[in-house]
Design a protein around this motif. Structure first.
Motif, PDB file in Angstrom:
ATOM      1  N   HIS A 109      -4.478 -46.008 -39.265  1.00 22.67           N
ATOM      2  CA  HIS A 109      -5.274 -47.225 -39.136  1.00 22.67           C
ATOM      3  C   HIS A 109      -5.037 -47.987 -37.835  1.00 22.67           C
ATOM      4  CE1 HIS A 109      -2.413 -50.638 -40.475  1.00 22.67           C
ATOM      5  NE2 HIS A 109      -1.694 -49.622 -40.074  1.00 22.67           N
ATOM      6  N   ARG A 110      -4.061 -47.549 -37.038  1.00 29.98           N
ATOM      7  CA  ARG A 110      -3.805 -48.230 -35.767  1.00 29.98           C
ATOM      8  C   ARG A 110      -4.311 -47.360 -34.615  1.00 29.98           C
ATOM      9  NH1 ARG A 110      -2.083 -53.476 -35.225  1.00 29.98           N
ATOM     10  NH2 ARG A 110      -0.622 -52.866 -33.599  1.00 29.98           N
ATOM     11  N   ALA A 111      -5.349 -47.839 -33.959  1.00 28.36           N
ATOM     12  CA  ALA A 111      -6.018 -47.039 -32.929  1.00 28.36           C
ATOM     13  C   ALA A 111      -5.067 -46.641 -31.798  1.00 28.36           C
ATOM     14  CB  ALA A 111      -7.199 -47.816 -32.371  1.00 28.36           C
ATOM     15  N   GLY A 112      -4.144 -47.542 -31.424  1.00 23.26           N
ATOM     16  CA  GLY A 112      -3.316 -47.273 -30.254  1.00 23.26           C
ATOM     17  C   GLY A 112      -2.068 -46.454 -30.532  1.00 23.26           C
ATOM     18  N   PHE A 113      -1.817 -46.094 -31.789  1.00 22.40           N
ATOM     19  CA  PHE A 113      -0.559 -45.418 -32.119  1.00 22.40           C
ATOM     20  C   PHE A 113      -0.710 -43.890 -32.015  1.00 22.40           C
ATOM     21  CE2 PHE A 113       3.665 -45.449 -33.702  1.00 22.40           C
ATOM     22  CZ  PHE A 113       3.804 -44.287 -34.419  1.00 22.40           C
ATOM     23  N   ALA A 114       0.323 -43.245 -31.485  1.00 20.18           N
ATOM     24  CA  ALA A 114       0.295 -41.785 -31.309  1.00 20.18           C
ATOM     25  C   ALA A 114       0.753 -41.096 -32.584  1.00 20.18           C
ATOM     26  CB  ALA A 114       1.187 -41.386 -30.135  1.00 20.18           C
ATOM     27  N   TYR A 115      -0.175 -40.846 -33.493  1.00 24.44           N
ATOM     28  CA  TYR A 115       0.152 -40.174 -34.748  1.00 24.44           C
ATOM     29  C   TYR A 115       0.381 -38.684 -34.506  1.00 24.44           C
ATOM     30  CZ  TYR A 115      -1.414 -44.400 -37.166  1.00 24.44           C
ATOM     31  OH  TYR A 115      -1.543 -45.687 -37.617  1.00 24.44           O
ATOM     32  N   SER A 116       1.037 -38.066 -35.464  1.00 29.57           N
ATOM     33  CA  SER A 116       1.279 -36.622 -35.364  1.00 29.57           C
ATOM     34  C   SER A 116       0.009 -35.856 -35.722  1.00 29.57           C
ATOM     35  CB  SER A 116       2.396 -36.232 -36.342  1.00 29.57           C
ATOM     36  OG  SER A 116       1.984 -36.491 -37.675  1.00 29.57           O
ATOM     37  N   ASP A 117      -0.033 -34.582 -35.321  1.00 32.15           N
ATOM     38  CA  ASP A 117      -1.138 -33.714 -35.723  1.00 32.15           C
ATOM     39  C   ASP A 117      -1.157 -33.569 -37.242  1.00 32.15           C
ATOM     40  OD1 ASP A 117      -1.645 -33.420 -33.071  1.00 32.15           O
ATOM     41  OD2 ASP A 117      -0.742 -31.423 -32.901  1.00 32.15           O
ATOM     42  N   ALA A 118       0.037 -33.578 -37.825  1.00 30.61           N
ATOM     43  CA  ALA A 118       0.138 -33.455 -39.280  1.00 30.61           C
ATOM     44  C   ALA A 118      -0.602 -34.606 -39.959  1.00 30.61           C
ATOM     45  CB  ALA A 118       1.608 -33.449 -39.696  1.00 30.61           C
ATOM     46  N   MET A 119      -0.464 -35.812 -39.412  1.00 26.93           N
ATOM     47  CA  MET A 119      -1.137 -36.967 -40.009  1.00 26.93           C
ATOM     48  C   MET A 119      -2.651 -36.848 -39.822  1.00 26.93           C
ATOM     49  SD  MET A 119      -0.521 -39.528 -41.893  1.00 26.93           S
ATOM     50  CE  MET A 119       1.165 -40.110 -41.826  1.00 26.93           C
ATOM     51  N   ALA A 120      -3.069 -36.328 -38.682  1.00 24.65           N
ATOM     52  CA  ALA A 120      -4.504 -36.132 -38.453  1.00 24.65           C
ATOM     53  C   ALA A 120      -5.070 -35.127 -39.460  1.00 24.65           C
ATOM     54  CB  ALA A 120      -4.740 -35.650 -37.018  1.00 24.65           C
ATOM     55  N   LYS A 121      -4.299 -34.098 -39.725  1.00 28.35           N
ATOM     56  CA  LYS A 121      -4.723 -33.085 -40.692  1.00 28.35           C
ATOM     57  C   LYS A 121      -4.825 -33.714 -42.085  1.00 28.35           C
ATOM     58  CE  LYS A 121      -3.332 -28.455 -42.219  1.00 28.35           C
ATOM     59  NZ  LYS A 121      -2.303 -28.574 -43.283  1.00 28.35           N
ATOM     60  N   HIS A 122      -3.828 -34.543 -42.398  1.00 25.44           N
ATOM     61  CA  HIS A 122      -3.829 -35.222 -43.694  1.00 25.44           C
ATOM     62  C   HIS A 122      -5.059 -36.126 -43.815  1.00 25.44           C
ATOM     63  CE1 HIS A 122      -2.560 -37.367 -47.239  1.00 25.44           C
ATOM     64  NE2 HIS A 122      -2.725 -38.495 -46.586  1.00 25.44           N
ATOM     65  N   LYS A 123      -5.378 -36.811 -42.749  1.00 25.79           N
ATOM     66  CA  LYS A 123      -6.517 -37.730 -42.758  1.00 25.79           C
ATOM     67  C   LYS A 123      -7.828 -36.989 -43.072  1.00 25.79           C
ATOM     68  CE  LYS A 123      -8.966 -40.991 -39.706  1.00 25.79           C
ATOM     69  NZ  LYS A 123      -8.853 -42.305 -40.361  1.00 25.79           N
ATOM     70  N   ALA A 124      -7.925 -35.754 -42.562  1.00 23.27           N
ATOM     71  CA  ALA A 124      -9.134 -34.959 -42.822  1.00 23.27           C
ATOM     72  C   ALA A 124      -9.276 -34.663 -44.316  1.00 23.27           C
ATOM     73  CB  ALA A 124      -9.086 -33.664 -42.015  1.00 23.27           C
ATOM     74  N   GLU A 125      -8.130 -34.558 -45.004  1.00 20.58           N
ATOM     75  CA  GLU A 125      -8.162 -34.243 -46.433  1.00 20.58           C
ATOM     76  C   GLU A 125      -8.222 -35.490 -47.306  1.00 20.58           C
ATOM     77  OE1 GLU A 125      -5.269 -30.468 -45.466  1.00 20.58           O
ATOM     78  OE2 GLU A 125      -4.507 -32.106 -46.726  1.00 20.58           O
ATOM     79  N   ALA A 126      -7.504 -36.534 -46.905  1.00 20.96           N
ATOM     80  CA  ALA A 126      -7.429 -37.772 -47.698  1.00 20.96           C
ATOM     81  C   ALA A 126      -7.506 -38.950 -46.733  1.00 20.96           C
ATOM     82  CB  ALA A 126      -6.122 -37.805 -48.492  1.00 20.96           C
ATOM     83  N   PRO A 127      -8.704 -39.441 -46.459  1.00 25.99           N
ATOM     84  CA  PRO A 127      -8.889 -40.405 -45.369  1.00 25.99           C
ATOM     85  C   PRO A 127      -8.369 -41.824 -45.639  1.00 25.99           C
ATOM     86  CG  PRO A 127     -11.002 -39.890 -46.413  1.00 25.99           C
ATOM     87  CD  PRO A 127      -9.983 -39.005 -47.052  1.00 25.99           C
ATOM     88  N   THR A 128      -8.037 -42.142 -46.892  1.00 25.33           N
ATOM     89  CA  THR A 128      -7.703 -43.538 -47.215  1.00 25.33           C
ATOM     90  C   THR A 128      -6.296 -43.658 -47.787  1.00 25.33           C
ATOM     91  OG1 THR A 128     -10.020 -43.859 -47.762  1.00 25.33           O
ATOM     92  CG2 THR A 128      -8.502 -45.571 -48.501  1.00 25.33           C
ATOM     93  N   TRP A 129      -5.606 -44.740 -47.444  1.00 25.31           N
ATOM     94  CA  TRP A 129      -4.321 -45.033 -48.073  1.00 25.31           C
ATOM     95  C   TRP A 129      -4.544 -45.843 -49.349  1.00 25.31           C
ATOM     96  CZ3 TRP A 129      -0.660 -42.017 -47.161  1.00 25.31           C
ATOM     97  CH2 TRP A 129      -0.289 -41.611 -45.881  1.00 25.31           C
ATOM     98  N   GLY A 130      -5.039 -45.156 -50.385  1.00 24.97           N
ATOM     99  CA  GLY A 130      -5.118 -45.786 -51.705  1.00 24.97           C
ATOM    100  C   GLY A 130      -3.710 -45.890 -52.292  1.00 24.97           C
TER     101      GLY A 130
END
Ligand code: HEC
Length: 189
Positions: A109-130
């Motif tokens: 959710h933070r545009a300027g933060f350097a997330y890992s590729d793993a987190m990007a992959k996770h986002k593709a599967e589950a886009p929301t922090w419910g």
């Protein structure tokens, strides 16, 4: 001559004040001084129990557990996250991203933060922090998002996670809560 004495007094007073300030600074430095971590990305926490011993458990019924969560205990539990995160509105990213508004928000959710590729992959599967997703992530980050760069063993105690999630959420809804304060608490939480 009396003029000189007057200045002596003034300088003396100024020196005395400066000395007191210095002493207080030194003393509080001794008391409150904290070293920055020597090595970034280390494991801050040991697991609460041996990983293999834990049972798969059903996710909590959030509508029931959130209204009765202990926010003060949740805030205390957030101390374990603070080496890397803060949850204040407009707060800076640290080793981990600022967490203000993360509950119910998008993954990464933070545009300027350097997330890992793993987190990007996770986002593709589950886009929301419910609630369920956050709960799973905080239980065991590396198991829920394999390869995440969040080096944190996890919180195994369910009630502690509930309190923590409720507190994190309460940070971002404080203002709304004031506006809707006449609504029953269960509709707000
Ligand atoms: C050692 C540092 C560290 C600690 C301690 C830590 N985190 Fe993190 N956290 C990170 C990093 C780094 C990321 C980014 C992960 C990635 O990109 O894979 C992250 C990501 C997150 C995210 C996802 C944010 C987003 O924008 O998608 C959440 C939620 C989160 N952390 C919650 C917590 C909570 C709650 C705690 C305490 C129980 C905690 N973290 C403890 C470093 C940490």
């Amino acid at each position: 001559m009396s003029g000189d004495l007057k200045w002596n007094k003034i300088f003396g007073a100024a020196l005395g004040t400066a000395f007191v300030i210095l002493v207080v600074q030194q003393a509080s430095g001794l008391i409150y001084h904290s070293e920055p971590p020597e090595k970034m990305g280390y494991f801050v926490d040991a697991p609460d129990e041996v990983a293999g011993a834990e049972q798969a458990e059903l996710p909590p019924d959030w509508g029931t557990v959130l209204p009765t969560a202990d926010l003060a205990a949740g805030e205390a539990a957030f101390a374990r996250c603070q080496a890397c995160h803060n949850a204040t509105q407009g707060g800076a990213d640290g080793i981990g991203p600022n967490l203000y508004g993360v509950v119910g928000g998008p993954v990464m959710h933070r545009a300027g933060f350097a997330y890992s590729d793993a987190m990007a992959k996770h986002k593709a599967e589950a886009p929301t922090w419910g609630y369920d997703q956050l709960n799973s992530f905080i239980t065991a980050p590396a198991r829920y998002v394999p390869g995440t760069k969040m080096s944190f063993a996890g919180i195994r105690d369910t009630q502690t996670r509930i309190n923590l999630i409720a507190w994190l959420r309460s940070q971002a809804i404080r203002l709304i809560r004031v506006w809707v304060s006449r609504m029953p608490a269960k509709d707000i939480l």
